[in-house]
Motif scaffolding. Structure first.
Motif, PDB file in Angstrom:
ATOM      1  N   LYS A 152       0.649  -1.298   0.004  1.00 29.83           N
ATOM      2  CA  LYS A 152      -0.079  -0.156   0.068  1.00 29.83           C
ATOM      3  C   LYS A 152       0.904   1.326   0.244  1.00 29.83           C
ATOM      4  N   SER A 177      -3.407   1.007  -4.668  1.00 29.12           N
ATOM      5  CA  SER A 177      -2.478   1.613  -3.786  1.00 29.12           C
ATOM      6  C   SER A 177      -2.064   2.887  -4.384  1.00 29.12           C
ATOM      7  N   ASP A 215      -5.259  -0.569   6.425  1.00 27.86           N
ATOM      8  CA  ASP A 215      -4.361  -1.526   6.329  1.00 27.86           C
ATOM      9  C   ASP A 215      -5.272  -2.918   6.702  1.00 27.86           C
ATOM     10  N   TRP A 258      -7.098  -5.130   4.164  1.00 28.91           N
ATOM     11  CA  TRP A 258      -6.247  -5.795   3.469  1.00 28.91           C
ATOM     12  C   TRP A 258      -6.185  -7.258   4.106  1.00 28.91           C
TER      13      TRP A 258
END
Lengths: 352, 99
Positions: free
Chosen positions: A102, A110, A139, A142
């Protein structure tokens, strides 16, 4: 003759001979071993395999529950942290790869996220730390274990809950994050019927969206509500919070919000009205002139500074009073339909 | 005297047979493997170290080692190994006595 004598032996004799042979064999083995050792001693390699007792103790095989044979805790790696070379935050090792993807902008989404982050850090310097927190939350989405992580985050955040500003949209968002039964939904699915993922929007898109739509971020789907500005599902407080969060506090004026509540006309109509009237107004006010641009800005933002000039203008042009309300109405929602080119930078400065 | 002589002759004949048939070599190999397997060698090695440290690395002779190690080596052979070996020897003797 020998065979004859063998067969003539009794059992006890045979047993004695067997024992003798066995003793012989053992002795042979011992002798062989002794030669081996002696050779090793004389060649100097006999003591090679041993070290002093202390270090022998150090390398003893450990047999305890929870430890490996070297006496180390075997899930030690869990606590290991890596420092991201890009944003210099420390991230748990198991989370590092997804974070890098990312942070460095290698994934499909990203780069967009990275661009947004850059844009945001330029636009809202004051909420930079918030942005980072936000990134943390992203985060999670993901990772396979987002649920687990979120719980952990919950406990992480609890301690500063009492100190947070209840009006801060950032906090209210994190609260939602906590209370909402989290969230297997993927916020990076772009559009579905219920909302828009704000992650993917640029600042301009955000602004225009917030002027026309409710925009409150759902705690379940993390998407923006796409219903009208007066959608019954969300409170004005929530709407205001979202706008403060995205556009900065200067962009939102509470009194306008309340005037919106009192006004009963439909937003799409008012939208059309605003844009039409503003074109009129801007042509009258000649925006290339810096003074008049200021006037238009005052009206446009509904700041109500009541400078004599603006009041004069309003009086002079009767329909402009309507422009005043209408455009001020639009101002907190809509940054786009403002007088063209020249005033734009100053308005942006205001936002920033 | 003639009986003693006869006994000695017989033993020599048996040993000869053991070697000729290769049985002695097989038995030796079997014993060696078993002793390593059961840790006999490691135990003796530890004992050797004590002996060597006692005598001094430079002064140890093969005779010293044999004198110190052989009794211990004999005693340390596990019963199971001893039984197995004896069984094989008896079988050998029975086969060759019946001839």
């Amino acid at each position: 003759m020998e065979e004859m004598s063998l067969s003539g032996l009794d059992n006890s004799k045979l047993e004695a001979i067997a024992q003798e042979i066995y003793a012989d064999l053992v002795e042979d083995s011992c002798l062989g071993f002794c030669f081996e050792v002696h050779r090793a001693v004389k060649c100097g390699y006999f003591f090679l395999d041993d070290t002093d007792p202390e270090s022998m103790k150090d390398f003893e095989i450990v047999d305890q529950p929870g430890l490996d044979i070297f006496g180390q805790v075997f899930n030690q790696w869990k606590s290991k942290e890596c420092v991201c070379p890009n944003c210099s935050r420390s991230i748990a090792a198991s989370r590092f790869a997804p974070h890098l993807e990312k942070c460095l902008g290698m994934g499909r989404n990203s780069s967009r996220i990275a661009n947004r982050r850059i844009a945001n850090s330029n636009n809202m310097n004051k909420s930079e730390s918030d942005q980072e927190d936000n990134d943390d939350i992203n985060d999670n989405d993901w990772s396979y274990g987002s649920e687990k992580k979120a719980k952990k985050r919950k406990s992480d955040k609890l301690w500063y809950l009492p100190f947070q500003n209840p009006n801060s949209p950032r906090r209210s968002k994190s609260l939602k994050h906590k209370n909402g039964e989290l969230s297997n939904s993927d916020p990076f699915k772009y559009n579905n019927s219920t909302g828009i993922s704000y992650e993917t929007l640029g600042p301009e898109e955000l602004r225009s969206l917030l002027t026309t739509q409710c925009g409150v971020i759902s705690e379940h789907t993390k998407k923006m509500c796409t219903r009208s500005l007066r959608c019954p599902q969300h409170t004005d407080e929530q709407r205001r919070a979202v706008r403060i969060y995205f556009l900065g506090s200067s962009a939102v004026l509470p009194e306008v919000e309340s005037s919106l509540d009192n006004d009963s006309f439909d937003m799409t109509d008012s939208q059309a009205l605003i844009s039409r009237l503003q074109w009129d107004g801007s042509s009258d006010l000649s925006p290339s002139d810096s003074g008049s641009s200021k006037t238009s800005e005052n009206q446009g933002w509904g700041l109500g500074t009541n400078s004599s000039e603006s009041r004069k203008t309003k009086k002079k042009k009767s329909h402009l009073s309507l422009v005043g309300t209408a455009s001020s109405l639009g101002s907190n929602k809509k940054k786009k339909p403002k007088p063209p080119a020249p005033p734009t930078p100053s308005i942006y400065d205001d936002i920033n | 005297v003639s009986k003693m002589n006869k006994d000695a002759q017989m033993r020599a004949a048996i040993n000869q047979k053991l070697i000729e048939t290769g049985e002695r070599e097989r038995l030796k190999e079997l014993l060696r493997a078993k002793l390593i397997e059961c840790g006999w060698k490691d135990q003796l090695k530890a004992h050797c170290k004590e002996v060597i440290k006692e005598k001094g690395l430079e002064h140890v002779t093969v005779d010293d080692l044999v004198a110190e190690i052989t009794p211990k080596g004999r005693a340390l052979v596990p019963d199971s190994v001893k039984k197995e070996l004896l069984q094989r020897i008896r079988t050998f003797l029975a086969q060759h006595a019946s001839l």
